[in-house]
Design a protein around this motif. Structure first.
Motif, PDB file in Angstrom:
ATOM      1  N   ALA A  80     -34.244  39.381 -17.775  1.00  0.00           N
ATOM      2  CA  ALA A  80     -32.810  39.450 -18.073  1.00  0.00           C
ATOM      3  C   ALA A  80     -32.565  39.421 -19.576  1.00  0.00           C
ATOM      4  CB  ALA A  80     -32.077  38.294 -17.389  1.00  0.00           C
ATOM      5  N   MET A  84     -30.746  42.475 -21.655  1.00  0.00           N
ATOM      6  CA  MET A  84     -29.521  42.258 -22.416  1.00  0.00           C
ATOM      7  C   MET A  84     -29.728  42.474 -23.909  1.00  0.00           C
ATOM      8  SD  MET A  84     -27.636  39.065 -20.459  1.00  0.00           S
ATOM      9  CE  MET A  84     -26.242  39.132 -21.581  1.00  0.00           C
ATOM     10  N   ALA A  93     -23.236  42.270 -14.855  1.00  0.00           N
ATOM     11  CA  ALA A  93     -23.831  41.259 -13.984  1.00  0.00           C
ATOM     12  C   ALA A  93     -24.271  41.879 -12.661  1.00  0.00           C
ATOM     13  CB  ALA A  93     -22.837  40.123 -13.743  1.00  0.00           C
ATOM     14  N   LEU A  96     -27.591  43.466 -13.349  1.00  0.00           N
ATOM     15  CA  LEU A  96     -28.618  42.422 -13.443  1.00  0.00           C
ATOM     16  C   LEU A  96     -28.997  41.925 -12.051  1.00  0.00           C
ATOM     17  CD1 LEU A  96     -27.613  40.122 -16.452  1.00  0.00           C
ATOM     18  CD2 LEU A  96     -29.651  41.568 -16.272  1.00  0.00           C
ATOM     19  N   ALA A 112     -26.089  35.643 -17.163  1.00  0.00           N
ATOM     20  CA  ALA A 112     -25.714  36.452 -18.321  1.00  0.00           C
ATOM     21  C   ALA A 112     -24.960  35.627 -19.352  1.00  0.00           C
ATOM     22  CB  ALA A 112     -24.874  37.646 -17.868  1.00  0.00           C
ATOM     23  N   GLU A 268     -22.560  38.356 -27.909  1.00  0.00           N
ATOM     24  CA  GLU A 268     -23.553  39.337 -27.479  1.00  0.00           C
ATOM     25  C   GLU A 268     -23.551  40.571 -28.372  1.00  0.00           C
ATOM     26  OE1 GLU A 268     -24.415  42.218 -23.576  1.00  0.00           O
ATOM     27  OE2 GLU A 268     -22.824  40.694 -23.498  1.00  0.00           O
TER      28      GLU A 268
END
Length: 311
Positions: A80, A84, A93, A96, A112, A268
Motif C-alpha cells: 500500500a 500510494m 481506497a 487499494l 490510506a 499526500e
C-alpha cells in the motif's frame, strides 16, 4: 525501480525483516523506554516480538508507528505504501481494497489515511522555512472539491480553499484555510517560508502587506491576462502546476474529499511533489521515506470520525 514481485510485498517474514532493517539499522531500540538492552522472543506465536530487559515491555516493529494495533499484514502495508508513493495523482481506497485483497472498504480507507499521516512532513521548518537567500517561494490559493455532480450528498458542499507555498525547484506545503484573508494566511506563510526569500503571488489584495515582510515581493496580474514578467522570473506557474496535479487527483481519483480530512490529502500531494523524480527521488526511495515517516506517529480510530463519505 521496485518490482511488485519482490518478496517483501508477498511474504510476511520478508516484510517484517525489511521494516525492522529500516527502523533499526543500527540495532533494535525499545520504543517504550529507548533501551538497547532487548532480545528477540522465540516461538512461532511470538514471531517478530521483542522483549526489553529493562522495562520488561514487549514490542514489535509496528509499535509506535502508524501500523500499531492494525491487523493488516505487514506485506500489505508495504504494498500500500509503495502504491500510494508511486501514484502521481493518488490511488482510491476502493482500488487499494481490490489490489491488496482487503476485507472491507473501511479497512482500506483507514489504511490510506494512516499512510497519509506518515507522509506528513515538517522538515522544512527545521532549516528555517522554505526558500531562503536567492530562492523564490510562490504563494497561491485555489478551491477544491471536485465537480458538483461527483461531490458527496445530494446538495454538494461548497468547495474548500487551499493555500499552497511552493519552493521553485523544491518543496510544496499546503493548508486548508476557512477563508483566504490576510489575517488567516499570514501566520501560515511567515512560519513556513524563509523571509530572506523572494515571494511571488498573484494580484490578490491579501498578499502585499505580507510580502513586505520578505526580501522582495512580486505580484503577477492574472486579471489582465499577465502570466509571466521579466523574461521568466515573475510568475506563479509552479504553484499552478502543483494545483493541476492536486485537482486531477481529487476529480479523477478521489471524486470527493470531506473538509474534515482535506489536510491529510494535502499531506499526500505535498509529499509526492516534494519527493518527485525531478528532484532525483524515485519510487523506491519515496516509499522508504514514507516508511521512515511512519515512526513516532499514531492515528486512532477515534480521529477519523466519519465513514460515510465515498473517496
Amino acid at each position: 525501480m521496485t518490482s511488485l514481485s519482490e518478496n517483501r510485498f508477498h511474504d510476511e517474514d520478508a516484510a517484517r525483516e525489511h521494516i525492522e532493517a529500516s527502523r533499526w539499522a543500527n540495532g533494535v531500540v525499545c520504543p517504550l523506554c529507548e533501551s538497547t538492552n532487548v532480545h528477540r522472543m522465540e516461538g512461532k506465536t511470538q514471531a517478530g516480538m521483542f522483549l526489553c530487559n529493562d522495562c520488561r515491555g514487549k514490542f514489535t516493529c509496528r509499535t509506535g508507528t502508524v501500523m500499531e494495533r492494525s491487523h493488516v499484514p505487514l506485506h500489505k502495508w508495504l504494498l500500500a505504501i509503495h502504491l500510494m508513493a508511486s501514484s502521481k495523482k493518488g490511488i482510491s481506497a476502493h482500488q487499494l481494497m481490490r489490489n491488496l485483497g482487503l476485507g472491507s472498504y473501511r479497512t482500506a480507507w483507514f489504511l490510506a489515511h494512516r499512510i497519509r499521516e506518515a507522509m506528513r512532513d515538517d522538515d522544512h521548518k527545521a532549516s528555517g522555512g522554505m526558500g531562503g537567500s536567492d530562492r523564490v517561494v510562490e504563494v497561491d490559493e485555489t478551491y477544491v472539491g471536485g465537480k458538483a455532480k461527483n461531490r458527496a450528498f445530494r446538495s454538494p458542499a461548497p468547495k474548500k480553499a487551499v493555500l499552497t507555498l511552493v519552493e521553485r525547484d523544491g518543496r510544496a506545503k499546503s493548508f486548508h484555510v476557512a477563508n483566504v484573508t490576510a489575517k488567516e494566511v499570514r501566520p501560515l506563510i511567515v512560519t513556513n517560508a524563509n523571509r530572506a526569500s523572494a515571494m511571488m503571488t498573484d494580484e490578490s489584495p491579501v498578499y502585499p502587506k505580507i510580502g513586505g515582510e520578505f526580501k522582495s515581493h512580486y505580484a503577477i496580474n492574472h486579471s489582465a491576462n499577465e502570466y509571466v514578467r521579466l523574461g521568466s522570473f515573475i510568475h506563479t506557474n509552479t504553484a499552478e502546476n502543483f494545483f493541476s496535479i492536486l485537482k486531477r487527483g481529487i476529480t479523477g481519483v478521489y471524486h470527493s474529499v470531506s473538509e474534515a480530512h482535506l489536510h491529510r490529502y494535502l499531506n499526500e500531494f505535498d509529499f509526492r511533489y516534494s519527493n518527485r523524480s525531478g528532484l532525483g527521488v524515485e519510487d523506491t526511495e519515496r516509499a522508504s521515506k514514507v516508511l521512515k515517516g511512519a515512526e513516532g506517529k499514531r492515528l486512532t480510530y477515534r480521529q477519523p470520525a466519519s465513514w460515510t463519505v465515498p473517496f
